[in-house]
Design a protein around this motif. Sequence first.
Motif, mmCIF file in Angstrom:
data_model
loop_
_atom_site.group_PDB
_atom_site.id
_atom_site.type_symbol
_atom_site.label_atom_id
_atom_site.label_comp_id
_atom_site.label_asym_id
_atom_site.label_seq_id
_atom_site.Cartn_x
_atom_site.Cartn_y
_atom_site.Cartn_z
ATOM 1 N N GLU A 26 1.044 -1.136 0.083
ATOM 2 C CA GLU A 26 -0.018 -0.108 -0.413
ATOM 3 C C GLU A 26 0.353 1.327 0.074
ATOM 4 O O GLU A 26 0.790 1.950 -0.848
ATOM 5 N N LYS A 27 1.629 1.099 0.579
ATOM 6 C CA LYS A 27 2.559 2.527 0.862
ATOM 7 C C LYS A 27 3.309 2.931 -0.717
ATOM 8 O O LYS A 27 3.889 3.826 -0.631
ATOM 9 N N ILE A 28 3.944 1.962 -1.380
ATOM 10 C CA ILE A 28 4.517 1.532 -2.677
ATOM 11 C C ILE A 28 3.668 1.623 -3.173
ATOM 12 O O ILE A 28 4.342 3.056 -3.695
ATOM 13 N N ALA A 29 3.016 1.588 -3.630
ATOM 14 C CA ALA A 29 1.736 2.270 -4.601
ATOM 15 C C ALA A 29 1.539 3.516 -3.844
ATOM 16 O O ALA A 29 1.124 4.301 -5.095
ATOM 17 N N ALA A 30 1.283 4.216 -2.989
ATOM 18 C CA ALA A 30 1.091 5.540 -2.665
ATOM 19 C C ALA A 30 2.170 6.433 -3.173
ATOM 20 O O ALA A 30 1.792 7.778 -4.319
ATOM 21 N N ALA A 31 3.409 6.023 -3.280
ATOM 22 C CA ALA A 31 4.774 6.424 -3.113
ATOM 23 C C ALA A 31 4.612 7.008 -4.785
ATOM 24 O O ALA A 31 4.928 7.857 -5.684
ATOM 25 N N TYR B 132 8.257 -6.457 -2.078
ATOM 26 C CA TYR B 132 7.403 -6.806 -2.735
ATOM 27 C C TYR B 132 6.717 -6.686 -3.942
ATOM 28 O O TYR B 132 5.415 -6.857 -3.815
ATOM 29 N N VAL B 133 7.352 -6.580 -4.454
ATOM 30 C CA VAL B 133 6.715 -5.944 -6.402
ATOM 31 C C VAL B 133 8.129 -6.698 -6.802
ATOM 32 O O VAL B 133 9.430 -6.395 -7.034
ATOM 33 N N ILE B 134 7.207 -7.673 -7.812
ATOM 34 C CA ILE B 134 8.769 -8.267 -8.911
ATOM 35 C C ILE B 134 9.200 -7.140 -10.176
ATOM 36 O O ILE B 134 10.388 -7.847 -9.965
ATOM 37 N N ASN B 135 8.744 -6.681 -10.693
ATOM 38 C CA ASN B 135 9.128 -5.856 -11.414
ATOM 39 C C ASN B 135 7.683 -4.631 -12.044
ATOM 40 O O ASN B 135 7.048 -4.313 -11.186
ATOM 41 N N ARG B 136 7.979 -3.824 -12.598
ATOM 42 C CA ARG B 136 6.779 -3.157 -12.691
ATOM 43 C C ARG B 136 5.575 -3.203 -13.369
ATOM 44 O O ARG B 136 4.831 -2.351 -13.018
ATOM 45 N N SER B 137 5.113 -3.747 -13.629
ATOM 46 C CA SER B 137 4.277 -4.215 -14.703
ATOM 47 C C SER B 137 3.471 -4.735 -13.250
ATOM 48 O O SER B 137 2.529 -4.304 -13.200
ATOM 49 N N GLU B 138 4.070 -5.140 -11.887
ATOM 50 C CA GLU B 138 2.876 -5.600 -10.911
ATOM 51 C C GLU B 138 2.955 -4.998 -10.373
ATOM 52 O O GLU B 138 2.117 -4.078 -9.722
ATOM 53 N N LEU B 139 3.760 -2.677 -10.551
ATOM 54 C CA LEU B 139 3.644 -2.423 -9.677
ATOM 55 C C LEU B 139 2.576 -1.709 -10.329
ATOM 56 O O LEU B 139 2.176 -0.789 -9.472
ATOM 57 N N LEU B 140 2.574 -0.712 -12.051
ATOM 58 C CA LEU B 140 1.303 -0.250 -12.249
ATOM 59 C C LEU B 140 -0.148 -1.150 -11.787
ATOM 60 O O LEU B 140 -0.713 -0.759 -12.131
ATOM 61 N N ASP B 141 -0.001 -2.287 -11.557
ATOM 62 C CA ASP B 141 -1.094 -3.345 -11.223
ATOM 63 C C ASP B 141 -1.807 -2.967 -10.350
ATOM 64 O O ASP B 141 -2.953 -2.312 -9.576
#
Length: 241
Positions: free
Chosen positions: A30-35, A67-76
């Motif tokens: 949640e914190k990573i996505a918000a940033a 927490y996230v493997i790659n950029r695609s997961e971050l965008l998800d």
Amino acid sequence: MDTPYGSEALPIWERPEPQPRAAPVPLSREKIAAAAIRLADAHGLDGLSVRKIAKELGVGPMRLYDYVINRSELLDLMVDVVYARIAEVIQQSAWRATVLAIAHATRDAALDHEWFSDLLGGRPHLGPHALAVGEATAAALSQAPAVRGIDGLQRALGALNAFIIGAVRREVTERRTARSTGTDEATFQAGLGPYLTRMLETGRYPTIARLVIDGAHLNAEETFHHNLTTVLDGITGRPRT
């Protein structure tokens, strides 16, 4: 990774969050996505990187890969945060009110997070909030008059989504163009006014002339709503013969 489905990696939605550990800066998806959303709002998707997100959070870049493997997961993750906002309008009294509310909420979210429009229209979004919005939209349209069977529902959803994505992208593109050129739409039109007047006076473009001379300057939100209801009337109004 061995999973109940074989050796393939589980999607981020089914992988447990890493266990908290003693660290000066605690992390979560949640914190990573918000940033990431804050950075994308400010600089667009091209300005987004793991290193910049890590700096925003005050941690080393390698910690994010727990927490996230790659950029695609971050965008998800980012996209599903936006869908969580859209999902807040789902509880409406009737199918048409539900569809209209979701469409307007999608537009509002895209105008607040312009990068979101860049991620619409490709592969389907399958996060829990995205699925909730998709389910609510499909369920509502399935109750509409003239939407018959699964084929009719697929076509209705396709037409509705095509309109929403096209309208939202057009509006976001105009905003970006105004910023990058320093010229808003009215100034752009005024600059080309003399040329356009000369071309219209040739008489070769009578319908465009009517639009330019007699057409009103339409409010973006009102135009979106009017065109949305027109599309909705068309795809749910009466069965084809």
